[in-house]
Enzyme design. Structure first.
Site, PDB file in Angstrom:
ATOM      1  N   GLU A 394      41.672  44.639  44.171  1.00 14.52           N
ATOM      2  CA  GLU A 394      41.757  44.479  45.625  1.00 14.52           C
ATOM      3  C   GLU A 394      42.112  45.790  46.317  1.00 14.52           C
ATOM      4  O   GLU A 394      43.068  45.885  47.081  1.00 14.52           O
ATOM      5  CB  GLU A 394      42.754  43.374  45.969  1.00 14.52           C
ATOM      6  CG  GLU A 394      42.231  42.014  45.517  1.00 14.52           C
ATOM      7  CD  GLU A 394      43.199  40.872  45.732  1.00 14.52           C
ATOM      8  OE1 GLU A 394      42.754  39.778  46.098  1.00 14.52           O
ATOM      9  OE2 GLU A 394      44.419  41.068  45.527  1.00 14.52           O
ATOM     10  N   GLU A 470      39.843  36.008  38.738  1.00 13.73           N
ATOM     11  CA  GLU A 470      40.883  35.082  39.178  1.00 13.73           C
ATOM     12  C   GLU A 470      40.198  33.797  39.638  1.00 13.73           C
ATOM     13  O   GLU A 470      39.209  33.845  40.369  1.00 13.73           O
ATOM     14  CB  GLU A 470      41.701  35.643  40.347  1.00 13.73           C
ATOM     15  CG  GLU A 470      42.537  36.868  40.009  1.00 13.73           C
ATOM     16  CD  GLU A 470      43.314  37.399  41.202  1.00 13.73           C
ATOM     17  OE1 GLU A 470      43.544  36.611  42.156  1.00 13.73           O
ATOM     18  OE2 GLU A 470      43.672  38.588  41.192  1.00 13.73           O
TER      19      GLU A 470
END
Length: 964
Positions: A394, A470
């Site tokens: 991220e 994820e």
């Protein structure tokens, strides 16, 4: 010192591999002297060897100073806890000064000071001489200590600043925990070794770079020179068969020992392969965390983590979002886990500003990002468990990703590159996503995903394996949808599986709250309990989510037919010869037969033995796969997988002797609407005799309640509500449509909708009570401020036990799902200590969870029925219960019901923020449900699949109460 420098460090030696060596070393962990200052502008005189630190405190190293009474932790997920103005940092910058005196052994010369991890900016002095500084909190750094070491007493001084320009690279969804939190060592080791061990078609190829020569005694390899290559017969390394060979590299001045695993990771036609076979990752994301020690995790805890993962059929770990302590990777090598090793990089907080100023695209940060990648790769390059390098997490997109990727490919072309943050996959070898829905995952599996704007990049990405780095956010009650994801992973070869977020709840031990989360330390900016999102609780007790995951990840499945069971081997790299198979038959949860099964090593159809007839009732066959012998990660008898099949369903004779609520002698035939009660053995309202010992009358004496009585149970004549059940005072049951919201309910927006709709404040209006051969209570259940309602008609009959048929019919335009459809009642808390039930168990289950619940007879105390989520919420529901015994009575479903029993109300559960907020009252709150809303994973990811939405509809709940 300029904390706002873009430089990753100064005075540091080149990064090198972590390994075992016989070179002399001094362990400098232990008690250090410590002083905390609120700002960075503190005199540097403390670094002098003769400085008087007698007024300082003691602090263990490794540790975080905020967990030892110096300041406080803070949790944020995305936002930075400092103003976003890179590379600037606030004047309020907690700064920890450390001092450690140590004696140098006689004859010691040279050496390196090695720091495995310090957050976030560490500056080092030895005997008053500055050695340099370093950033990159979760990566090792070494300094040449030789020129400044003295015989006898030496003093090591370190200054650690919490905030620096490097802080902007470490926004990693975790507690901000400064300090020297990994090991500190003085070592005379200087070697670096890179062993390459590949595998193909039963043969291994071995070579290495570094000084000296390589020997592998078990393989007969002696004195292999650097750069030379040898091919020989070997056993491959996989997570299922983690075979390691002890290797020795004889270097000038030291002997290096490491363990070699032969394996090859490749990609062919968009399929991820290990040793030429498809690799399906059944993984978890793992932050380093301990409830008392933060990221200073003891070795014993690391080992228990790996054992717990293996015992729950987890085969892979992503080291979110930084390289772990090197001992963890040793354990993955030894016990067998596939690892994605992730760089110490995340800049998530810039996403809120359109990624303006993002360090990933800032050339001034190029050296720092490349430095972090180099230090990870060099440290961990010899681990067979590490199968991919991840550029970070991220951190948006930008030019620095290309720099990191290009260097890594040149240094180690044997491992694919991973990074989720750039969906174009311009710098990666796998296509990775987070929290893609089931529908999107299926489209990707079919290579039908939405195209990229760039046709060349699009064509390249479609040839990549896909994984979910994820998915299925394990926050609170949940996650739901696991089984549906796994079915997709197993159906489409392109799908390489994924990693659940995440392994552990990051709850810090707290004297008042039990476990603390964001905001519990007075943080002005925090993300609440979003850090409580693990498959295990902070004390590493498995949550229901982990128990479900074990079932979903099972490497063996069972398909039942007429007299046979087909055993399917889902292992990728081994057969079934290490397992034994046991078949058990139970009737109403009681075992009546058990046999060992002879299952072929490759799996296949196995004939079931004949089972003797037994008593009537449900007959269930359970087949279990257990370890046949001790394994390094679990003892013999450990259950790996199981399957169940219903053999027969006992159908009891219909009950045609309904004698409850018999009319009094003076009542008109067909029953009447009443406004008074019935008492056993009493007089009719006109003084006449009652039939069958049942009669009606007004009143009941001064202050008494009019009652309608059947046997030794009683109903309030005005409300029609059950008030006494087989002699026990009760309240209810009455229709209930609400539950204490789960974290996923809140994230999905359902909790707010339920509150606005008023499901937590229902009113109950009795429209009619009719007593005849059955007691009929017609009600309307509705919240204030809405025209929506539920018509609830309770029909009670008595034949020695009570039978309830509850007809439910919605009124109005019910658009959103409701939380539950069922009834709730209370009884004295002392009346029930233990609950025994027949149905799925032993753990909780909701429509899209509870895959691990198997049909059987189970027993638990009321306290054991609760799931102690760190933030309290709906929990403990047992689904599809056939019958349950609670103290003096048994409740049965026709055919099943959902059961929840608590010592606090749903409202009290919803109001609680921490476990200690829940205090047992003097009533037991019993929920008997027809259905529940699904759980989903909306805290991150999709809401429940449409099939699990509980929409208001006309339906019927059937229950029966008998004396136990």
């Amino acid at each position: 010192m300029d904390l706002e420098t873009f430089s990753p460090g100064s005075g540091r030696l080149e990064p090198r591999a972590a390994f075992r060596t016989d070179a002399p070393s001094l362990d400098l962990n232990g008690t250090w002297r410590f002083r905390l200052s609120p700002t960075a502008n503190v005199p540097e005189d403390f670094a002098g060897p003769d400085y008087d630190d007698s007024g300082w405190d003691d602090l263990p190293v490794p540790s975080h100073w905020v967990l030892h009474g110096h300041g406080a932790p803070a949790y944020t997920n995305v936002v930075y806890p400092i103003p976003v103005d890179p590379p600037r940092v606030p004047d309020e910058n907690p700064t920890g000064d450390y001092r450690r005196a140590f004696d140098l052994p006689e004859g010691w010369t040279g050496g390196r000071l090695r720091f495995e991890g310090a957050e976030s900016f560490a500056r080092v002095w030895l005997n008053g001489h500055e050695l340099g500084f370093s950033t990159g909190s979760r990566l090792p750094v070494e300094y040449d200590a030789g020129p400044y070491l003295r015989p006898g007493r030496n003093v090591l001084a370190v200054r650690v600043h919490q905030w620096s320009a490097a802080t902007y690279l470490e926004d990693q969804d975790m507690w901000w925990l400064p300090g020297i939190f990994r090991d500190v060592t003085l070592t005379r080791s200087a070697a670096d070794v890179f062993v390459r061990a590949s595998y193909q078609d039963g043969r291994g190829t071995l070579s290495f770079d570094g000084p000296g020569t390589l020997s592998v005694p078990e393989l007969g390899v002696e004195g292999l020179e650097p750069g030379a290559e040898i091919t020989l017969d070997v056993r491959p390394w996989t997570a299922e068969t983690p075979h390691l060979y002890d290797a020795v590299v004889t270097c000038p001045g030291e002997t290096v020992r490491l363990r070699v695993g032969f394996r090859t990771i490749s990609i062919v036609d968009s399929v991820l392969l290990a040793n030429g076979r498809p690799l399906l990752l059944k993984g978890v994301n793992r932050h380093e965390f301990h409830p008392e020690h933060g990221r200073a995790v003891p070795y014993e805890t690391m080992r228990e983590d790996v054992l717990l993962m293996k015992r729950h059929n987890v085969n892979a770990v992503r080291t979110s979002h930084y390289p772990p302590h090197p001992d963890f990777l040793d354990l993955c090598d030894e016990l067998g886990l596939w690892v994605i090793d992730e760089c110490d990089l995340e800049t998530h907080g810039f996403g809120g500003f359109g990624w303006r100023g993002n360090p990933t695209d800032d050339p001034r940060y190029e050296d720092a990002l490349l430095d972090r990648m180099r230090r990870m790769v060099e440290r961990d390059k010899n681990h067979p468990s590490v199968i991919m390098w991840s550029l970070g997490n991220e951190a948006g997109v930008g030019r620095n990703l290309a720099v990191m990727a290009d260097w890594t490919r040149e240094r180690d072309p044997s491992r694919p590159l991973h990074y989720e943050g750039d969906w174009s996959c311009a710098h990666t070898d796998v296509y990775s996503r987070m929290y893609a829905s089931h529908a999107e995952v299926e489209a990707i599996g079919r290579r039908e995903e939405d195209p990229l704007d760039d046709p060349e990049l699009d064509a390249r990405r479609r040839q990549m394996p896909f994984l979910q780095c994820e998915y299925a956010h394990a926050m609170g009650n949940g996650p739901g949808g696991l089984a549906e994801y796994q079915e997709l992973f197993e159906r489409y070869p392109r799908l390489a599986g994924g990693f659940i977020w995440e392994w552990i709840d990051h709850g810090l031990t707290h004297p008042e709250h039990g476990y603390a989360y964001g905001g519990d330390y007075g943080e002005l900016v925090h993300d609440g309990n979003f850090v409580i999102d693990g498959l295990v609780f902070p004390d590493r007790t498995p949550s229901p989510g982990l128990i479900d995951l074990k079932k979903v990840f099972e490497p063996v499945t069972f398909e039942f037919g007429d007299g046979v069971v087909r055993v399917v081997n889902g292992h990728g790299f081994t057969d079934l010869s290490h397992l034994r198979f046991v078949a058990t038959v139970q009737v109403e949860g009681e075992t009546v037969a058990e046999h060992r099964l002879d299952v072929p090593a490759q799996g296949g159809e196995c004939k079931l033995p004949g089972f003797p007839d037994g008593p009537g009732g449900e007959r269930w066959l359970t087949v279990r796969a257990e370890l046949a012998a001790d394994e390094p990660w679990a003892p013999a008898g450990h259950e790996v997988a199981w399957g169940q099949a219903l053999l027969t369903l006992h159908d009891p004779a219909p009950n045609d002797l309904l004698t409850a609520f018999t009319r009094t002698a003076t009542e008109p035939a067909g029953g009447e609407v009443i406004d008074a009660g019935v008492v056993a053995g009493g007089e009719s309202r006109d003084g006449g005799e009652s039939r069958d010992g049942v009669g009606l009358r007004y009143g009941g004496g001064a202050g008494a309640r009019d009652e309608l009585i059947a046997g030794d149970s009683a109903f309030d004549a005005v409300t029609g509500r059950l008030v006494r059940l087989f002699g026990t005072e009760v309240e209810g049951p009455r229709l209930d449509l609400w539950r204490a919201p789960t974290d996923n309910d809140r994230a999905d927006g359902l909790a707010d909708k339920w509150h606005r709709l008023g499901l937590d404040r229902l009113t109950h209006r009795v429209d009619e009570i009719t007593a005849g051969e059955e007691l009929v209570v017609r009600t309307r259940v509705a919240p204030a401020a809405t025209n929506l309602g539920m018509l609830a008609t309770y029909r009670w009959t008595f034949d020695g036990g009570l039978r309830l048929v509850l007809d439910i019919e919605p009124e109005g335009d019910w658009r959103d799902p409701v939380a539950r459809i069922g009834v709730t009642m209370t009884l004295p808390g002392a009346a029930v200590d233990r609950v025994t039930w027949f149905g799925p168990g032993p753990g909780e289950a909701y429509p899209d969870t509870g895959m691990a619940a198997r049909v059987g007879r189970w027993s638990a105390t009321v306290e054991e029925l609760q799931t102690p989520y760190v933030r309290p919420q709906e929990n403990g529901h047992r689904a599809d219960v056939r019958w349950a015994e609670l103290g003096g009575f048994r409740v049965s479903g026709e055919p099943t019901f959902g059961l929840t029993a608590r010592r606090w109300s749903a409202a009290e559960l919803a109001a609680a923020r921490h476990r200690p907020d829940l205090v047992a009252g003097d009533r037991l709150h019993l929920h008997l449900d027809l259905a529940h809303q699904g759980i989903g994973t909306a805290t991150c990811g999709p809401r429940p699949l449409p099939a699990y939405d509980l929409l208001a509809r006309r339906t019927t709940l059937r229950l029966r109460f008998d004396r136990a």
